[in-house]
Design a protein around this motif. Structure first.
Motif, PDB file in Angstrom:
ATOM      1  N   GLY A  16       0.819  -1.203   0.000  1.00  0.00           N
ATOM      2  CA  GLY A  16       0.000   0.000   0.000  1.00  0.00           C
ATOM      3  C   GLY A  16       0.854   1.253   0.000  1.00  0.00           C
ATOM      4  N   VAL A  17       0.289   2.366   0.485  1.00  0.00           N
ATOM      5  CA  VAL A  17       0.938   3.681   0.425  1.00  0.00           C
ATOM      6  C   VAL A  17       1.217   4.169   1.845  1.00  0.00           C
ATOM      7  N   TRP A  18       2.449   4.654   2.069  1.00  0.00           N
ATOM      8  CA  TRP A  18       2.920   4.984   3.402  1.00  0.00           C
ATOM      9  C   TRP A  18       3.797   6.226   3.378  1.00  0.00           C
ATOM     10  N   ILE A  19       3.963   6.825   4.533  1.00  0.00           N
ATOM     11  CA  ILE A  19       4.998   7.835   4.746  1.00  0.00           C
ATOM     12  C   ILE A  19       5.867   7.363   5.903  1.00  0.00           C
ATOM     13  N   SER A  20       7.062   7.952   6.013  1.00  0.00           N
ATOM     14  CA  SER A  20       7.977   7.578   7.095  1.00  0.00           C
ATOM     15  C   SER A  20       8.401   8.842   7.840  1.00  0.00           C
ATOM     16  N   PRO A  21       7.624   9.255   8.856  1.00  0.00           N
ATOM     17  CA  PRO A  21       7.954  10.489   9.572  1.00  0.00           C
ATOM     18  C   PRO A  21       9.228  10.404  10.395  1.00  0.00           C
ATOM     19  N   ASN A  22       9.687   9.195  10.695  1.00  0.00           N
ATOM     20  CA  ASN A  22      10.984   9.006  11.351  1.00  0.00           C
ATOM     21  C   ASN A  22      11.751   7.976  10.546  1.00  0.00           C
ATOM     22  N   THR A  23      12.867   8.401   9.966  1.00  0.00           N
ATOM     23  CA  THR A  23      13.619   7.524   9.085  1.00  0.00           C
ATOM     24  C   THR A  23      15.098   7.910   9.084  1.00  0.00           C
ATOM     25  N   PRO A  24      16.004   6.920   9.070  1.00  0.00           N
ATOM     26  CA  PRO A  24      17.426   7.234   8.944  1.00  0.00           C
ATOM     27  C   PRO A  24      17.791   7.757   7.566  1.00  0.00           C
ATOM     28  N   GLY A  25      16.840   7.708   6.627  1.00  0.00           N
ATOM     29  CA  GLY A  25      17.079   8.339   5.334  1.00  0.00           C
ATOM     30  C   GLY A  25      17.129   9.842   5.409  1.00  0.00           C
ATOM     31  N   THR A  26      16.663  10.407   6.539  1.00  0.00           N
ATOM     32  CA  THR A  26      16.667  11.863   6.727  1.00  0.00           C
ATOM     33  C   THR A  26      17.569  12.290   7.867  1.00  0.00           C
ATOM     34  N   ARG A  27      17.540  11.535   8.987  1.00  0.00           N
ATOM     35  CA  ARG A  27      18.417  11.902  10.097  1.00  0.00           C
ATOM     36  C   ARG A  27      18.798  10.656  10.893  1.00  0.00           C
ATOM     37  N   VAL A  28      19.952  10.744  11.572  1.00  0.00           N
ATOM     38  CA  VAL A  28      20.440   9.671  12.433  1.00  0.00           C
ATOM     39  C   VAL A  28      20.932  10.306  13.735  1.00  0.00           C
ATOM     40  N   PRO A  29      20.476   9.825  14.889  1.00  0.00           N
ATOM     41  CA  PRO A  29      19.503   8.754  15.069  1.00  0.00           C
ATOM     42  C   PRO A  29      18.103   9.198  14.655  1.00  0.00           C
ATOM     43  N   SER A  30      17.390   8.296  14.033  1.00  0.00           N
ATOM     44  CA  SER A  30      16.120   8.653  13.403  1.00  0.00           C
ATOM     45  C   SER A  30      15.053   9.042  14.416  1.00  0.00           C
ATOM     46  N   HIS A  31      15.123   8.478  15.623  1.00  0.00           N
ATOM     47  CA  HIS A  31      14.150   8.777  16.665  1.00  0.00           C
ATOM     48  C   HIS A  31      14.748   9.666  17.759  1.00  0.00           C
ATOM     49  N   ALA A 213       3.791  10.787 -10.437  1.00  0.00           N
ATOM     50  CA  ALA A 213       4.048   9.477 -11.045  1.00  0.00           C
ATOM     51  C   ALA A 213       4.885   8.639 -10.083  1.00  0.00           C
ATOM     52  N   TRP A 214       4.573   7.344 -10.046  1.00  0.00           N
ATOM     53  CA  TRP A 214       5.326   6.454  -9.170  1.00  0.00           C
ATOM     54  C   TRP A 214       6.601   6.004  -9.864  1.00  0.00           C
ATOM     55  N   GLN A 215       7.721   6.170  -9.167  1.00  0.00           N
ATOM     56  CA  GLN A 215       9.017   5.771  -9.693  1.00  0.00           C
ATOM     57  C   GLN A 215       9.631   4.702  -8.807  1.00  0.00           C
ATOM     58  N   THR A 216      10.159   3.658  -9.412  1.00  0.00           N
ATOM     59  CA  THR A 216      10.776   2.569  -8.659  1.00  0.00           C
ATOM     60  C   THR A 216      12.126   3.013  -8.097  1.00  0.00           C
ATOM     61  N   VAL A 217      12.327   2.689  -6.829  1.00  0.00           N
ATOM     62  CA  VAL A 217      13.585   2.974  -6.137  1.00  0.00           C
ATOM     63  C   VAL A 217      14.129   1.650  -5.629  1.00  0.00           C
ATOM     64  N   GLN A 218      15.415   1.437  -5.780  1.00  0.00           N
ATOM     65  CA  GLN A 218      16.020   0.192  -5.324  1.00  0.00           C
ATOM     66  C   GLN A 218      17.161   0.464  -4.364  1.00  0.00           C
ATOM     67  N   ASN A 219      17.301  -0.427  -3.383  1.00  0.00           N
ATOM     68  CA  ASN A 219      18.422  -0.399  -2.437  1.00  0.00           C
ATOM     69  C   ASN A 219      18.585   0.980  -1.807  1.00  0.00           C
ATOM     70  N   SER A 220      17.510   1.453  -1.198  1.00  0.00           N
ATOM     71  CA  SER A 220      17.526   2.823  -0.695  1.00  0.00           C
ATOM     72  C   SER A 220      16.747   2.934   0.605  1.00  0.00           C
ATOM     73  N   MET A 221      16.883   4.121   1.224  1.00  0.00           N
ATOM     74  CA  MET A 221      16.171   4.458   2.453  1.00  0.00           C
ATOM     75  C   MET A 221      15.158   5.554   2.160  1.00  0.00           C
ATOM     76  N   PRO A 222      13.893   5.363   2.507  1.00  0.00           N
ATOM     77  CA  PRO A 222      12.912   6.441   2.320  1.00  0.00           C
ATOM     78  C   PRO A 222      13.296   7.679   3.125  1.00  0.00           C
ATOM     79  N   ARG A 223      12.845   8.826   2.629  1.00  0.00           N
ATOM     80  CA  ARG A 223      13.037  10.099   3.309  1.00  0.00           C
ATOM     81  C   ARG A 223      11.717  10.559   3.910  1.00  0.00           C
ATOM     82  N   VAL A 224      11.803  11.512   4.833  1.00  0.00           N
ATOM     83  CA  VAL A 224      10.603  12.011   5.502  1.00  0.00           C
ATOM     84  C   VAL A 224       9.579  12.522   4.499  1.00  0.00           C
ATOM     85  N   GLU A 225      10.023  13.189   3.452  1.00  0.00           N
ATOM     86  CA  GLU A 225       9.104  13.814   2.505  1.00  0.00           C
ATOM     87  C   GLU A 225       8.527  12.833   1.481  1.00  0.00           C
ATOM     88  N   ASP A 226       8.981  11.603   1.457  1.00  0.00           N
ATOM     89  CA  ASP A 226       8.553  10.642   0.443  1.00  0.00           C
ATOM     90  C   ASP A 226       7.172  10.049   0.742  1.00  0.00           C
TER      91      ASP A 226
END
Length: 231
Positions: A16-31, A213-226
């Motif tokens: 389905g469709v999700w967001i990641s408001p806390n993610t190491p793709g944006t900051r570390v430590p993510s929480h 448009a949906w674009q495929t991403v591989q081997n990556s970390m989602p960002r907060v804005e994604d």
């Protein structure tokens, strides 16, 4: 802290469709903490399947702020959680209650109070279910995969059970230290959360909404804005 040359690759644990408001793709430590192996942890919150907004609920913002929203009105609540990697279940817990309705004036202060208590408390004084709610921990070749805040009554696996990628483990819930129905997911290097260090992981494949448009991403970390999709 240990260092890692590259993140561990795992499957995306939701559909389905999700967001990641806390993610190491944006900051570390993510929480904002290294406690409990959470340095590289993700939170995934379900949103409108058409990705028209980033709200996690179907009703109006005014209704959410005044009366709260029922769990049944939240997009992510009850959605299946799938194993991101192979392994063996070493811990699972169910039966911890969820708060219904979801209301910011109750859930946010509760989360803040719990976070303060856990950061200052001693391990003998704390029931980790207050933080984790219903959960599953799977030991694999790359550490321990932790799936947290599951829906009450939804955990489908027991300690000792082998797990394959894509196996249905539980459903997304609002148990424990949660401000909205979501999946908290991370990898750690030790089963004892007081000793564990986080292990960075990335996802083999998912989609991100770019210019409608949906674009495929591989081997990556989602960002907060994604806005993230996995079919």
């Amino acid at each position: 802290m240990p260092t890692y040359s590259s993140p561990i690759l795992v499957d995306f644990p939701l559909r389905g469709v999700w967001i990641s408001p806390n993610t190491p793709g944006t900051r570390v430590p993510s929480h904002g903490t290294d406690l409990f192996g959470e340095r590289y942890a993700y939170d995934f919150v379900g949103i409108d399947p058409q990705a028209r907004s980033s709200k996690f609920y179907r009703t109006s913002p005014l209704h959410y702020l005044t009366s709260g929203v029922r769990l049944s009105e939240c997009y992510g609540w009850g959605q299946p959680i799938y194993a991101a990697a192979a392994g063996v279940v070493v811990q699972s817990a169910d039966g911890w209650p969820e708060r219904d309705p979801v209301h910011p004036l109750r859930d946010i202060p509760n989360a803040t109070r719990n976070a303060r208590a856990f950061s200052q408390g001693q391990r003998d004084d704390i029931d980790l279910r207050e933080l984790m709610g219903n959960y599953v921990i799977v030991e694999g070749s790359d550490g321990y995969a932790v799936y947290v805040h599951a829906q009450t009554g939804s955990v489908r696996v027991a300690p000792g059970e082998p797990v394959q990628p894509g196996m249905h483990l539980a459903n997304v819930g609002h148990s424990g230290n949660s401000t909205a129905p979501h999946l908290h997911f991370h990898l750690m290097d030790h089963l004892d959360p007081w000793r564990a260090q986080g292990i960075p992981c990335a996802f083999r494949e998912y989609e991100v909404l770019v210019n409608r448009a949906w674009q495929t991403v591989q081997n990556s970390m989602p960002r907060v804005e994604d806005k993230i999709r996995r079919q």
